[in-house]
Design a protein around this motif. Structure first.
Motif, PDB file in Angstrom:
ATOM      1  N   GLU A 415       0.701  -1.188   0.086  1.00 14.45           N
ATOM      2  CA  GLU A 415       0.167   0.162   0.095  1.00 14.45           C
ATOM      3  C   GLU A 415       1.028   1.343  -0.116  1.00 14.45           C
ATOM      4  O   GLU A 415       0.449   2.226  -0.086  1.00 14.45           O
ATOM      5  N   GLY A 416       2.210   1.249   0.041  1.00 19.69           N
ATOM      6  CA  GLY A 416       2.824   2.163   0.060  1.00 19.69           C
ATOM      7  C   GLY A 416       2.785   3.088   1.229  1.00 19.69           C
ATOM      8  O   GLY A 416       2.682   2.852   2.474  1.00 19.69           O
ATOM      9  N   TYR A 417       2.624   4.390   1.103  1.00 14.34           N
ATOM     10  CA  TYR A 417       2.262   5.399   2.118  1.00 14.34           C
ATOM     11  C   TYR A 417       0.864   6.050   2.060  1.00 14.34           C
ATOM     12  O   TYR A 417       0.570   6.756   2.694  1.00 14.34           O
ATOM     13  N   ALA A 418       0.101   5.071   1.624  1.00  9.66           N
ATOM     14  CA  ALA A 418      -1.483   5.441   1.265  1.00  9.66           C
ATOM     15  C   ALA A 418      -2.180   5.007   2.460  1.00  9.66           C
ATOM     16  O   ALA A 418      -3.421   5.430   2.732  1.00  9.66           O
ATOM     17  N   LYS A 419      -1.561   4.090   3.463  1.00  5.72           N
ATOM     18  CA  LYS A 419      -2.492   3.769   4.734  1.00  5.72           C
ATOM     19  C   LYS A 419      -1.655   3.998   5.937  1.00  5.72           C
ATOM     20  O   LYS A 419      -0.553   4.031   5.931  1.00  5.72           O
ATOM     21  N   ARG A 420      -2.378   4.816   7.008  1.00  6.94           N
ATOM     22  CA  ARG A 420      -1.583   5.172   8.170  1.00  6.94           C
ATOM     23  C   ARG A 420      -2.330   4.435   9.325  1.00  6.94           C
ATOM     24  O   ARG A 420      -3.335   4.535   9.681  1.00  6.94           O
ATOM     25  N   PHE A 421      -1.208   3.719  10.007  1.00  4.95           N
ATOM     26  CA  PHE A 421      -1.708   2.806  11.284  1.00  4.95           C
ATOM     27  C   PHE A 421      -0.936   3.320  12.364  1.00  4.95           C
ATOM     28  O   PHE A 421      -1.431   3.058  13.631  1.00  4.95           O
ATOM     29  N   GLY A 422      -0.316   4.609  12.300  1.00  5.99           N
ATOM     30  CA  GLY A 422       0.462   4.789  13.420  1.00  5.99           C
ATOM     31  C   GLY A 422      -0.310   5.564  14.552  1.00  5.99           C
ATOM     32  O   GLY A 422      -1.443   6.310  14.133  1.00  5.99           O
ATOM     33  N   ILE A 423      -0.060   5.608  15.620  1.00  7.49           N
ATOM     34  CA  ILE A 423      -0.519   6.432  16.880  1.00  7.49           C
ATOM     35  C   ILE A 423       0.169   7.731  16.876  1.00  7.49           C
ATOM     36  O   ILE A 423      -0.172   8.782  17.384  1.00  7.49           O
ATOM     37  N   VAL A 424       1.253   7.847  16.030  1.00  8.45           N
ATOM     38  CA  VAL A 424       1.988   9.090  16.007  1.00  8.45           C
ATOM     39  C   VAL A 424       1.941   9.570  14.254  1.00  8.45           C
ATOM     40  O   VAL A 424       2.489   8.472  13.534  1.00  8.45           O
ATOM     41  N   HIS A 425       1.232  10.628  14.044  1.00  9.90           N
ATOM     42  CA  HIS A 425       1.526  10.904  12.735  1.00  9.90           C
ATOM     43  C   HIS A 425       2.796  11.518  12.090  1.00  9.90           C
ATOM     44  O   HIS A 425       3.545  12.163  12.902  1.00  9.90           O
ATOM     45  N   VAL A 426       3.064  11.291  10.935  1.00 11.18           N
ATOM     46  CA  VAL A 426       4.338  11.471  10.268  1.00 11.18           C
ATOM     47  C   VAL A 426       4.044  12.277   9.207  1.00 11.18           C
ATOM     48  O   VAL A 426       3.325  11.672   8.123  1.00 11.18           O
ATOM     49  N   ASP A 427       4.544  13.332   8.882  1.00 12.07           N
ATOM     50  CA  ASP A 427       4.562  14.281   7.643  1.00 12.07           C
ATOM     51  C   ASP A 427       5.710  13.597   6.879  1.00 12.07           C
ATOM     52  O   ASP A 427       6.787  13.988   7.123  1.00 12.07           O
ATOM     53  N   TYR A 428       5.527  12.827   5.778  1.00 11.55           N
ATOM     54  CA  TYR A 428       6.485  12.355   5.222  1.00 11.55           C
ATOM     55  C   TYR A 428       7.433  13.448   4.272  1.00 11.55           C
ATOM     56  O   TYR A 428       8.567  13.172   4.046  1.00 11.55           O
ATOM     57  N   ALA A 429       6.849  14.781   4.116  1.00 14.17           N
ATOM     58  CA  ALA A 429       7.601  15.747   3.431  1.00 14.17           C
ATOM     59  C   ALA A 429       8.844  16.439   4.343  1.00 14.17           C
ATOM     60  O   ALA A 429       9.953  16.653   4.062  1.00 14.17           O
ATOM     61  N   THR A 430       8.374  16.366   5.699  1.00 10.36           N
ATOM     62  CA  THR A 430       9.313  17.174   6.507  1.00 10.36           C
ATOM     63  C   THR A 430       9.585  16.231   7.751  1.00 10.36           C
ATOM     64  O   THR A 430      10.606  16.624   8.533  1.00 10.36           O
ATOM     65  N   GLN A 431       9.011  15.033   8.109  1.00  8.88           N
ATOM     66  CA  GLN A 431       9.341  14.245   8.927  1.00  8.88           C
ATOM     67  C   GLN A 431       8.958  14.602  10.077  1.00  8.88           C
ATOM     68  O   GLN A 431       9.493  14.056  11.262  1.00  8.88           O
ATOM     69  N   VAL A 432       8.065  15.540  10.430  1.00  9.52           N
ATOM     70  CA  VAL A 432       7.719  16.283  11.797  1.00  9.52           C
ATOM     71  C   VAL A 432       6.563  15.044  12.460  1.00  9.52           C
ATOM     72  O   VAL A 432       5.773  14.218  11.661  1.00  9.52           O
ATOM     73  N   ARG A 433       6.610  14.653  13.353  1.00  4.06           N
ATOM     74  CA  ARG A 433       6.051  13.580  14.189  1.00  4.06           C
ATOM     75  C   ARG A 433       5.228  14.492  15.012  1.00  4.06           C
ATOM     76  O   ARG A 433       5.531  15.243  16.051  1.00  4.06           O
ATOM     77  N   THR A 434       3.742  13.855  14.970  1.00  3.68           N
ATOM     78  CA  THR A 434       2.662  14.671  15.858  1.00  3.68           C
ATOM     79  C   THR A 434       1.986  13.500  16.561  1.00  3.68           C
ATOM     80  O   THR A 434       1.262  12.527  15.864  1.00  3.68           O
ATOM     81  N   PRO A 435       2.050  13.331  17.864  1.00  2.00           N
ATOM     82  CA  PRO A 435       1.236  12.379  18.455  1.00  2.00           C
ATOM     83  C   PRO A 435      -0.345  12.467  18.201  1.00  2.00           C
ATOM     84  O   PRO A 435      -0.777  13.734  18.465  1.00  2.00           O
ATOM     85  N   LYS A 436      -0.985  11.632  17.974  1.00  2.00           N
ATOM     86  CA  LYS A 436      -2.418  11.526  17.678  1.00  2.00           C
ATOM     87  C   LYS A 436      -3.019  11.542  18.953  1.00  2.00           C
ATOM     88  O   LYS A 436      -2.454  11.437  20.010  1.00  2.00           O
ATOM     89  N   MET A 437      -4.431  11.888  18.755  1.00  2.00           N
ATOM     90  CA  MET A 437      -5.156  11.682  20.034  1.00  2.00           C
ATOM     91  C   MET A 437      -5.114  10.097  20.681  1.00  2.00           C
ATOM     92  O   MET A 437      -5.203  10.129  21.682  1.00  2.00           O
ATOM     93  N   SER A 438      -5.179   9.207  19.865  1.00  2.00           N
ATOM     94  CA  SER A 438      -4.857   7.927  20.224  1.00  2.00           C
ATOM     95  C   SER A 438      -3.691   7.787  20.983  1.00  2.00           C
ATOM     96  O   SER A 438      -3.736   7.091  22.002  1.00  2.00           O
ATOM     97  N   ALA A 439      -2.574   8.399  20.678  1.00  2.00           N
ATOM     98  CA  ALA A 439      -1.229   8.315  21.323  1.00  2.00           C
ATOM     99  C   ALA A 439      -1.634   8.593  22.651  1.00  2.00           C
ATOM    100  O   ALA A 439      -0.902   8.189  23.690  1.00  2.00           O
ATOM    101  N   MET A 440      -2.295  10.054  22.743  1.00  2.00           N
ATOM    102  CA  MET A 440      -2.390  10.406  24.215  1.00  2.00           C
ATOM    103  C   MET A 440      -3.071   9.427  25.096  1.00  2.00           C
ATOM    104  O   MET A 440      -2.900   9.368  26.055  1.00  2.00           O
TER     105      MET A 440
END
Length: 457
Positions: A415-440
């Motif tokens: 599926e490449g980068y089309a599906k997101r399983f993370g509890i932390v969001h990754v912006d693939y262009a900048t590699q910035v990590r953002t914990p999602k509500m599920s992570a908290m």
């Protein structure tokens, strides 16, 4: 709803899905590097570069895990980094895992390495891959060098992740690397993967007296669509044999199920089993990892032939839906199936500590203008499955830990980068990590050792 004292809370990733740096420090090519270059094999033509750039950003990621209060990190060791062509050790590649283990321990996080999460060195595939009997022995060499380097600090080892996927998706269906559609190669791979597990377990224990060795299987309840229809009942038997029993029986009882052996006779399955193999496969386990995502409801009614079906010997089995909510992968959400597979192992096999080593869901989520990532569907998925895990404990299963899949958004195989399983969001262009509500929310669960009852908006 409290969990037992000492219950382990973690998150999981896999090397090819998060590391990137596919040519750094002497890393060789894997079957997934090769597969990604096949036109149409991966959504969007994506590759494992840069993935989540974990190879270069692991310090940041370990700090993030510590901030979330995770107690353990399940990661995989990239075989092409450590023994790029299956031969000599590449010290620079091995040193990465040495540094990662040290950072994790310094942060109070227990490292849980998996030795094989599907990234076979391409030179070994060119010599036959898992269909060749030599590959389990090269895997044992890789396991030995890794355990010798890390065994003074790592206690919890996993040999293989989901050998069903490696064998049947990679060698029968052709939808995973190495992309082969050869049923005979697939059934050979089943046995050689299990033999590799047994050989690796032996060398890990030889390298470290403190080592605890396990294997991770993706186990699913397999249920006939119509329990009164003999065709559906037999379809469920065949699929259960290929999904679950073909791995559980040799690991725990030192034999393959008679009905599965009969089903696979046209593909030469038993020709690969030599004297002493099953003794190695059935060496005592210290734990069993269980990955769970969905139930299988199956029918044997005539349906269209599936080109490249993974179900060797059961190609015409169909999988009717039941109208349940689905994840972004199209998988129906059925938490009670997790309770069932945990209790099945507890009921049908010798006593063994269990860990849920993967469980999670892909949903479409994005960073909102206020910087938050709200993923109530994923949070609800995790909450319902933790309730299912708790129900299994209440019914007697010796479940000792849970790893959310996945720590962060990543390369999701075909599926490449089309599906997101993370509890932390990754912006693939900048590699910035953002914990999602599920992570908290999950962080609070880990802190309390109990299901959180309050969710931030």
């Amino acid at each position: 709803m409290r969990f037992p004292e000492g219950f382990l809370w973690g998150a999981a990733t896999a090397a090819f899905q998060v590391e990137g740096a596919t040519t750094a420090d002497g890393r060789g090519r894997s079957i997934w590097d090769e597969f990604c270059e096949v036109p149409g094999a991966v959504v969007g033509g994506h590759t494992g570069e840069p993935a989540a750039d974990h190879y270069r950003r692991f310090d940041e990621d370990v700090r993030l895990m510590a901030d979330l209060g995770l107690q353990a990190y399940r990661f995989s060791v990239a075989w092409p980094r450590v023994r790029p062509d299956g031969g000599l050790v590449n010290k620079a590649g091995l040193d990465f895992y040495d540094r990662l283990v040290d950072r994790l321990l310094a942060a109070g996080i227990e490292p849980w390495p998996t030795l094989y999460h599907w990234d076979l060195p391409q030179p070994l595939e060119e010599r036959g891959g898992w269909a060749a009997r030599a590959t389990p022995y090269r895997f044992a060499d890789f396991a030995a060098s890794t355990a010798e380097a890390l065994g003074d600090r790592v206690r919890h080892w996993t040999t293989l992740n989901e050998p069903w996927c490696s064998a049947f998706l990679g060698y029968a269906a052709g939808v995973h690397a190495p992309g082969r559609r050869d049923p005979r190669a697939a059934v050979a791979a089943v046995h050689h993967l299990l033999l590799g597990h047994g050989l690796a377990a032996e060398v890990i224990r030889a390298a470290s007296a403190r080592a605890e060795v396990g294997i991770t299987l993706n186990l699913y309840p397999v249920i006939p669509a119509d329990p009164d229809d003999p065709a559906d009942v037999d379809a469920a038997r065949r699929v259960d044999g290929l999904q679950n029993r073909i791995f559980l029986e040799p690991l725990f009882h030192g034999r393959y199920p008679d009905d599965v052996v009969e089903d696979l006779a046209p593909y030469g399955f038993t020709a690969h089993v030599r004297d002493g193999d099953l003794d190695a496969v059935a060496a005592p386990l210290d734990r069993l990892g269980v990955n769970y995502y969905a139930e299988h409801h199956v029918s044997g009614r005539p349906g269209p032939a599936v080109a490249g079906s993974p179900w060797v010997g059961a190609e015409h089995v169909t999988f009717p839906g039941r109208g349940l909510p689905r994840t972004d992968m199209g998988w129906e959400v059925e938490p009670s199936g997790l309770t069932e597979v945990l209790l099945r192992v507890h009921r049908d096999y010798p006593p063994i500590p269990l860990y849920v080593t993967e469980n999670g869901a892909a949903y479409r989520d994005a960073v909102a203008p206020d910087g938050a990532v709200r993923d109530p569907e994923r949070l609800g998925y995790l909450e319902s499955h933790l309730r299912a895990a708790h129900a299994a404990i209440e019914a007697g299963a010796d479940l000792r830990g849970y790893f959310a899949w996945s720590l962060m958004d990543n390369f999701e195989w075909a599926e490449g980068y089309a599906k997101r399983f993370g509890i932390v969001h990754v912006d693939y262009a900048t590699q910035v990590r953002t914990p999602k509500m599920s992570a908290m929310w999950y962080s609070q669960v880990a802190k309390d050792n109990a299901l959180a009852t309050v969710v931030a908006p």
